[in-house]
Design an enzyme around this catalytic site. Structure first.
Site, short mmCIF file in Angstrom:
data_model
loop_
_atom_site.label_atom_id
_atom_site.label_comp_id
_atom_site.label_asym_id
_atom_site.label_seq_id
_atom_site.Cartn_x
_atom_site.Cartn_y
_atom_site.Cartn_z
N LYS A 1 31.81 19.44 35.00
CA LYS A 1 32.20 19.91 33.66
C LYS A 1 33.65 19.44 33.35
O LYS A 1 34.02 18.37 33.81
CB LYS A 1 32.06 21.43 33.58
CG LYS A 1 30.67 21.89 34.05
CD LYS A 1 30.37 23.32 33.79
CE LYS A 1 28.99 23.64 34.32
NZ LYS A 1 28.56 24.99 34.05
N ASN B 1 27.77 18.94 38.76
CA ASN B 1 28.31 18.82 37.41
C ASN B 1 29.71 19.43 37.40
O ASN B 1 29.85 20.64 37.46
CB ASN B 1 27.38 19.57 36.43
CG ASN B 1 27.93 19.64 35.03
OD1 ASN B 1 28.89 18.96 34.69
ND2 ASN B 1 27.32 20.47 34.20
N SER C 1 24.26 29.03 39.28
CA SER C 1 24.79 29.83 40.39
C SER C 1 24.18 29.48 41.75
O SER C 1 24.00 30.36 42.59
CB SER C 1 24.64 31.32 40.09
OG SER C 1 25.44 31.68 38.98
P1 PGA Z 1 26.96 26.82 38.01
O1 PGA Z 1 26.68 25.79 36.82
O2 PGA Z 1 26.39 26.23 39.28
O3 PGA Z 1 28.45 26.95 38.06
O4 PGA Z 1 26.29 28.10 37.66
C1 PGA Z 1 25.48 25.06 36.77
C2 PGA Z 1 25.49 24.13 35.59
O5 PGA Z 1 25.96 24.50 34.50
O6 PGA Z 1 24.99 23.00 35.68
#
Ligand code: PGA
Length: 246
Positions: free
Chosen positions: A10, A8, A205
């Site tokens: 974002k 993802n 994470s």
């Molecule tokens: P992250 O985000 O791996 O940066 O913690 C995971 C997500 O929001 O899908």
């Protein structure tokens, strides 16, 4: 059960970053893992063109298929681009865009009608966790986000504890095991034995160092990866880790 890793992006990434997606597609051609990259809407079309060996997903879609909704993108448009997956109800959208379980359920319905795979996100907040409400919050989200969804085809559930997203913190393996087992039970309650085929992803994470042990947990069928999915160098160790899961 097919193994699955979704990235993802974002609100990150410009055209120059498409090379990262191409590298993943080239390196993992023929992999037994379903690899999905969900870049921002602006890159979907180009990503689809350069990455023939992986799936391209969206991060959101509108409940309706067309109409007077300035700035929105529909399942119809995603299908037109050859997009195969859509993340629905990510905690950032639930929080920032007030997406309720009800809205999420309507979006899932729209996605499934277009045969898009719906990656439905659920997860507890830090205060809910501290109050030992995790399993009840997840159950409510599962039932609410899948309201009136009658079949299990094209459904993927992503468990993402909100406090673990982008923080470098993860639950213990025992906690991940308890939550994923509970999610599986909830899905079996809803759908019977066909729910054993719904992939349940862990997100929050995930990185190249912790992926193998997270994937060793029963009922963890893959990962939804944020930050570490943005570059080939950090995403590929996670894909290799799930490839090695027996
Ligand atoms: P992250 O985000 O791996 O940066 O913690 C995971 C997500 O929001 O899908």
């Amino acid at each position: 059960m097919r193994k699955l890793v979704a990235g993802n992006w974002k609100m990150n990434g410009n055209r120059e970053n498409l090379l990262e997606i191409k590298k993943v597609s080239d390196r993992f051609s023929g992999s037994d893992v379903d690899i999905i990259v969900c870049p921002p809407f602006t890159l979907l079309s180009a990503a689809k063109e350069i990455a023939a060996n992986i799936f391209i997903g969206a991060q959101n879609l509108h409940v309706d298929n067309s109409g007077a909704y300035t700035g929105e993108i529909s399942a119809d448009m995603l299908e037109d681009l050859g997009v195969t997956h859509a993340i629905i109800g990510h905690s950032e959208r639930r929080t920032e865009c007030s997406e309720t379980n009800d809205v999420v359920a309507r979006k899932v319905k729209t996605a499934l009608k277009k045969k898009l795979n719906a990656i439905i996100c659920i997860g507890e907040s830090e205060p809910e966790r501290k109050e030992n409400k995790t399993l009840s919050v997840l159950k409510e989200q599962i039932y609410g986000s899948l309201k009136d969804i009658t079949g299990t085809e094209n459904i993927i559930v992503a468990y993402e504890p909100i406090w673990a997203i982008g923080t470098g913190r993860t639950p213990s393996l025992a906690e991940i095991s308890t939550t994923h087992d509970s999610i599986r039970l909830n899905l079996l309650e809803m759908y019977g034995s066909s729910a054993s085929n719904i992939p349940i992803l862990y997100g929050g994470s995930v990185n190249g160092l912790n992926a193998s042990e997270i994937f060793s947990v029963a009922n963890v069928n893959g990962a939804l990866v944020g930050g570490a999915s943005l570059s080939f160098d950090t995403f590929s160790p996670i894909i290799k880790a799930i490839e090695n899961k027996t």
